[in-house]
Scaffold this motif. Structure first.
Motif: not given
Length: 364
Positions: A236-255
């Motif tokens: 929202f603030y165009d990363f004025k103070f730098g990026h906040l760290p987040y953890r992400s996920l990659r999903f591998e779907h299988e049928h």
């Protein structure tokens, strides 16, 4: 008022509905091409209802929140169960008396299980980190078997580098209760989360625009009396103070064709094996009947959409800088996991959204 709501997940959709009910005109925008945020579910090409962004299990102790969502969905009663694989064998998780008995070939009573934990735990005068929490509770062997490597995979950090709250979410039991949650209300939306969100957003005062960046809307000539923002606060603030760290996920779907049931319970954790943390089989969660089944593997990663705020002191300090800017906004309300840089459960997001609406309406 004309109100812009950025994000069509739990926080945005609940705010949209409540403000629309109060007579305001609402525009909801989302950068994705669907509503429901990370709770989005859809039938895959085989007709099985899957959670696109990994398992979302609803549970709450709040009668108010359960009754609120019950206006927009019927429920399928479901109590989630998880097993953890250690040395090729499945054990109940969170750790309970049966876990101890099976793992160590014991026959403990509840009282003896309490004594067992007392004997193996490593008492900590001050509990500061996730490692401290677990060692203080169950000792080193159980920590290394169930927690250490899972945490490293999930967060990309050692438990000693994470705040205590991460591990404090997982209880330790002396009885044989093998439910993952013990909340009063445990159920899944009968027709899926997406349908529940469609019902939430189905109001004559609500318009929804998908595949839309919020900056593009703010740059339009359209006037908004108030903005509800549910995205990452640093964006929202165009990363004025730098990026906040987040953890992400990659999903591998299988049928899996001609496999009616792949695993014994909804989710199996793999703390010490493979690059993924867990496998979830959706039919356990939804109660769907089908001759085949669909599963998802979760691979934690630093790249991708932000999912989990990373609970460390330095990250909290950076967030406080953004929060100070947010606190000075008179016409913008920040609500939700990403906007508040807080690990909320779904019911907590609903509660936060209802509280945010009360404040907005109180300002009028």
């Amino acid at each position: 008022m004309n109100i812009l709501i950025i994000g069509a997940g739990f926080a945005g959709s609940v705010c949209a509905r409540e403000l629309a009910e109060s007579g305001h005109q609402i525009l909801v925008v989302d950068r994705r091409d669907h509503i429901a945020g990370n709770a989005f579910d859809i039938k895959d090409e085989y007709g099985i209802l899957i959670h696109q962004y990994g398992p979302h299990i609803f549970h709450t102790n709040s009668e108010r929140i359960f009754n609120y969502l019950s206006k927009y969905t019927e429920w399928y009663k479901y109590e989630h169960r998880v097993r953890g694989v250690v040395n090729g064998k499945e054990y109940p998780f969170p750790i309970n008396r049966d876990t101890l008995n099976q793992l160590y070939d014991l026959n403990l009573t509840e009282e003896q299980a309490t004594e067992f934990y007392e004997k193996v735990r490593e008492p900590k005068d001050t509990v500061k980190t996730s490692e401290d929490v677990v060692l203080n509770s169950v000792g080193r062997d159980l920590y290394e078997k169930f927690f250490l490597n899972y945490t490293k995979k999930q967060w990309g950090l050692d438990p000693s580098e994470l705040k205590a709250g991460v591990a404090a979410r997982i209880p330790t039991r002396t009885n044989s209760d093998d439910r993952y949650f013990t909340d009063t209300y445990q159920a899944m939306p009968l027709h899926g989360y997406t349908t529940m969100f469609e019902n939430l957003l189905n109001h004559p005062n609500i318009s929804v625009k998908l595949s839309t960046e919020f900056k593009d809307v703010l740059n339009d000539d359209q006037h908004f009396d108030h903005i509800v923002y549910t995205g990452p606060i640093d964006a929202f603030y165009d990363f004025k103070f730098g990026h906040l760290p987040y953890r992400s996920l990659r999903f591998e779907h299988e049928h899996l064709e001609n496999t009616e049931q792949y695993q014994s319970v909804g989710t199996i954790n793999y703390p010490n094996d493979f690059d993924f943390t867990r496998i979830t089989e959706f039919k356990h969660l939804t109660g769907q009947k089908h001759s085949s089944t669909s599963i998802v593997r979760e691979y934690p990663t630093d790249a991708g959409d932000p999912y989990y705020p990373i609970p460390r002191d330095e990250n909290e300090k950076l967030f406080k800088q953004y929060q100070a800017l947010a606190n000075n906004e008179e016409k913008v309300t920040f609500v939700g996991r990403l906007a508040e840089y807080r690990y909320y459960n779904m019911d907590q997001v609903v509660g936060a959204a209802l509280n945010a609406v009360d404040k907005i309406l109180g300002q009028k």
